[in-house]
Scaffold this active site. Structure first.
Site, mmCIF file in Angstrom:
data_model
loop_
_atom_site.group_PDB
_atom_site.id
_atom_site.type_symbol
_atom_site.label_atom_id
_atom_site.label_comp_id
_atom_site.label_asym_id
_atom_site.label_seq_id
_atom_site.Cartn_x
_atom_site.Cartn_y
_atom_site.Cartn_z
ATOM 1 C CB ILE A 1 1.524 -33.100 -23.364
ATOM 2 C CG1 ILE A 1 0.156 -33.778 -23.209
ATOM 3 C CG2 ILE A 1 2.583 -34.200 -23.319
ATOM 4 C CD1 ILE A 1 -0.017 -34.572 -21.911
ATOM 5 C CE1 TYR A 2 3.199 -30.114 -17.816
ATOM 6 C CE2 TYR A 2 4.345 -32.142 -18.348
ATOM 7 C CZ TYR A 2 3.509 -31.418 -17.514
ATOM 8 O OH TYR A 2 2.997 -32.008 -16.384
ATOM 9 C CG HIS A 3 4.436 -31.230 -26.222
ATOM 10 N ND1 HIS A 3 3.967 -32.401 -26.772
ATOM 11 C CD2 HIS A 3 5.286 -31.603 -25.229
ATOM 12 C CE1 HIS A 3 4.516 -33.427 -26.137
ATOM 13 N NE2 HIS A 3 5.307 -32.960 -25.198
ATOM 14 C CG HIS A 4 3.607 -24.578 -23.681
ATOM 15 N ND1 HIS A 4 4.379 -24.674 -22.534
ATOM 16 C CD2 HIS A 4 2.415 -25.127 -23.367
ATOM 17 C CE1 HIS A 4 3.674 -25.233 -21.567
ATOM 18 N NE2 HIS A 4 2.485 -25.526 -22.049
#
Length: 645
Positions: free
Chosen positions: A570-573
């Site tokens: 979900i691109y929450h690095h």
């Protein structure tokens, strides 16, 4: 509690017979056919496109001017990365008129095409995406090309706030209280609320009067998208039927259902670039160098002080000096890579890479991400979902409505319409700390024939599993794991700054993550069985996932196999430059975000999060930028109370 008219209507006592008697839908707009005559449709579209081009030209005129520095030019502050945090930091520091600020960004300018919310999926195919990928694994990303998951990151003015799905969540107060309990003084929710308010101009009518929790004068506009599919309405009704309230999840309640709050204004994306840098573009003390790839921070090996930044622009090497501080805002991947290339990182690894060691630090460790199971597809019997082929059909009103009025389904961020925060271990406990987010999408992976390339699903798995459904009307829920226990890491692949680092996501390493994810999948399926969703004959596509056929369908073993096959980032690095007190050796920066052991160097982005927050981190990262700017102003004697842009 948020009790808008919507909740009253959703909970109304319309009888079952009345609901069944409602006519079927023929378009997203309602029961009647909305197709336009071709001549009228083309005329409206032509007028709308002309208006849109004018808007685009106006947007470009608001972009901060690119002004390449002279070699060895000095500034008080050099900020690396013009993303969610970097745009905020540069703008706020330049409020101090006697402070000179240089902002360095590797990407290009933002344009209006990037800001059409529904097109977010396509942005990842463009040059504004760093296009990172994880290392190959035999434990996760099994259904992806080369068994590698895509890790998109924004390479553009506004950074990932231009590439993301625009969902605005602050997180749960217990997230930040947990940070403070780890020894990070100043980071409790009570201390951070002023920054969440400071950044916000809330557009939701029901919330504008709540000046305790919200603000109407901040730079970043946050609102509900004005368009919702009938499926999204049904999702909220389903939540009520399951015993959950409709809430303001950025307020005092944290368990329940809601339409998304988004960084959207007038139907288009509100990036950090538009919110913070456009209004600051005329400040003479704020300079920008675009298309500038930061190679390393220049650090004096004797004094251990950051002196400036080495970067490359259009093939030429530049060096700029920072009289006071260098501030890295390059994200959880970029900031970690730059630090290691600068000599700050794990000693053994840097020696192996041929990078002279200046400070031993656990840079690149503690990598976290929110993942979701992406394989749920619920088919419906009415044309009520968002499909690309409908949106681009000129005889339908959708293109015309967006280009002329900024309304309609093109204003829905990548199809994301609503969400729910739930604790799958304590269902309906409204005081619990949510461990799953149910992200509702008014379409699914099969709604666009190209979407699987965006996610990285291999042709083999696409053709075996999803391809037969391409273009079908459907919806999905992404069950997202909120507090992963698994931790990944980032390592250099080379000491060449142009080479992407190695990313080991290590998804699902901890069995607790698997357990919670499986319960999240079952919670999503439960939504599909409620009366509001059954009204559309919602049916789970239950063909066994390839590679999981040996497991009994719907068993825990089956779902674990499925999750390992299609774990969607979900691109929450986050977390790779962890914040921790000086006494904690697991930290890279201290609570004032100063890199331990190095003077004049700070990090401000998602990489400093010691524990990932509940929800989507774009708003928290902007909050981090706001707080960092105040800390820097305080340390250097500038006025930190200004709210002006």
């Amino acid at each position: 509690m948020l009790r808008p008219l919507l909740m009253i209507l959703l909970a109304s006592g319309a009888c079952e017979a009345q609901r069944r008697a409602q006519p079927k839908y023929h378009s997203l707009y309602g029961p009647k056919d909305e197709n336009l005559p071709i001549a009228e449709a083309l005329g409206r579209a032509a007028l709308g496109i002309s208006n849109f081009l004018r808007e685009g030209d106006e947007l470009l005129r608001h972009e901060l001017e690119d002004a390449p520095p002279a070699y060895d030019q000095q500034y008080d502050f050099v900020v690396v990365g013009a993303g969610s945090a970097g745009a905020t930091v540069a703008s706020r520091l330049s409020e101090a008129e006697d402070a000179t600020v240089l902002l360095i960004e590797a990407g290009r300018n933002e344009n209006l095409l990037m800001d059409i919310p529904v097109l977010v999926n396509y942005l990842q195919f463009s040059s504004i995406n760093w296009a990172y990928r994880t290392e190959s694994s035999n434990r996760y990303c099994l259904g992806m090309t080369d068994r590698k998951c895509n890790f998109p990151r924004g390479k553009v003015m506004g950074g990932s706030s231009v590439l993301n799905y625009m969902i605005a969540t602050r997180g749960d107060p217990r997230d930040y209280d947990g940070w403070a309990e780890m020894g990070n003084d100043g980071w409790s929710y009570g201390e951070l609320l002023k920054y969440f308010r400071k950044l916000e101009e809330i557009g939701v009518d029901e919330l504008r009067a709540d000046d305790k929790l919200h603000n109407t004068e901040g730079p970043l506009y946050i609102d509900h998208p004005t368009f919702h599919t009938p499926l999204a309405d049904a999702f909220l009704r389903a939540g009520l039927q399951l015993g959950y309230p409709v809430i303001d999840y950025n307020g005092d309640e944290h368990v329940g259902y809601s339409f998304i709050q988004a960084t959207i204004k007038n139907g288009t994306r509100m990036s950090s670039n538009r919110a913070y840098l456009h209004p600051a573009r005329h400040r003479p003390n704020l300079s920008l160098s675009r298309m500038s790839h930061a190679n390393k921070v220049l650090i004096d090996p004797l004094t251990k002080r950051a002196l400036g930044v080495d970067f490359t622009k259009y093939g030429r090497n530049f060096r700029v000096r920072a009289r006071k501080e260098v501030i890295l805002c390059a994200g959880a991947i970029g900031s970690a890579q730059i630090l290691m290339l600068s000599g700050v990182g794990p000693s053994d690894h840097l020696r192996e890479m041929g990078v002279p060691l200046l400070q031993n630090a656990p840079v690149g460790r503690n990598l976290m991400d929110h993942i979701a199971y992406g394989g749920l597809v619920f088919l419906v019997d009415q044309p009520v979902s968002i499909r690309t082929k409908d949106l681009i059909n000129p005889v339908k009103p959708y293109l015309s409505d967006f280009f002329n009025k900024h309304t309609g389904p093109l204003t829905v961020p990548g199809g994301c319409e609503a969400l729910a925060f739930v604790d799958v271990d304590r269902p309906n406990d409204l005081t619990s700390w949510p461990n799953i987010e149910l992200l509702f999408i008014g379409g699914s992976v099969v709604s666009d024939a190209s979407f699987h390339h965006n996610i990285g699903i291999s042709d083999k798995y696409w053709n075996k599993y999803f391809a037969r459904l391409t273009g079908a009307h459907s919806w999905t829920i992404f069950p997202m794991l909120m507090r992963p226990k698994s931790r990944g890491k980032i390592l250099l692949r080379s000491n060449n700054p142009n080479v992407h680092p190695r990313i080991f996501a290590n998804y699902l390493d901890d069995p607790e993550d698997v357990r919670v994810m499986i319960k999240g999948i079952r919670a999503a399926i439960q939504v599909s069985k409620t009366e509001p969703m059954r009204r559309f004959k919602s049916k789970l596509y239950d063909l066994p996932v390839p590679g999981c056929e040996a497991h009994r369908y719907d068993s825990d073993e089956y779902w674990e196999c499925a999750i390992r096959t299609f774990p969607f980032t979900i691109y929450h690095h986050s977390g790779t430059c962890k914040m921790a007190p000086d006494t904690d050796p697991s930290g890279v920066v201290n609570p004032r975000l100063q890199v331990k052991g190095i003077k004049g160097l700070r990090v401000a982005d998602a990489s400093i999060m010691p524990m990932i927050m509940t929800g989507h981190p774009n708003i928290p990262v902007i909050m981090i930028g706001e707080k960092l700017a105040d800390m820097v102003k305080e340390d250097w004697g500038y006025n930190s109370s200004s709210n002006s842009l």
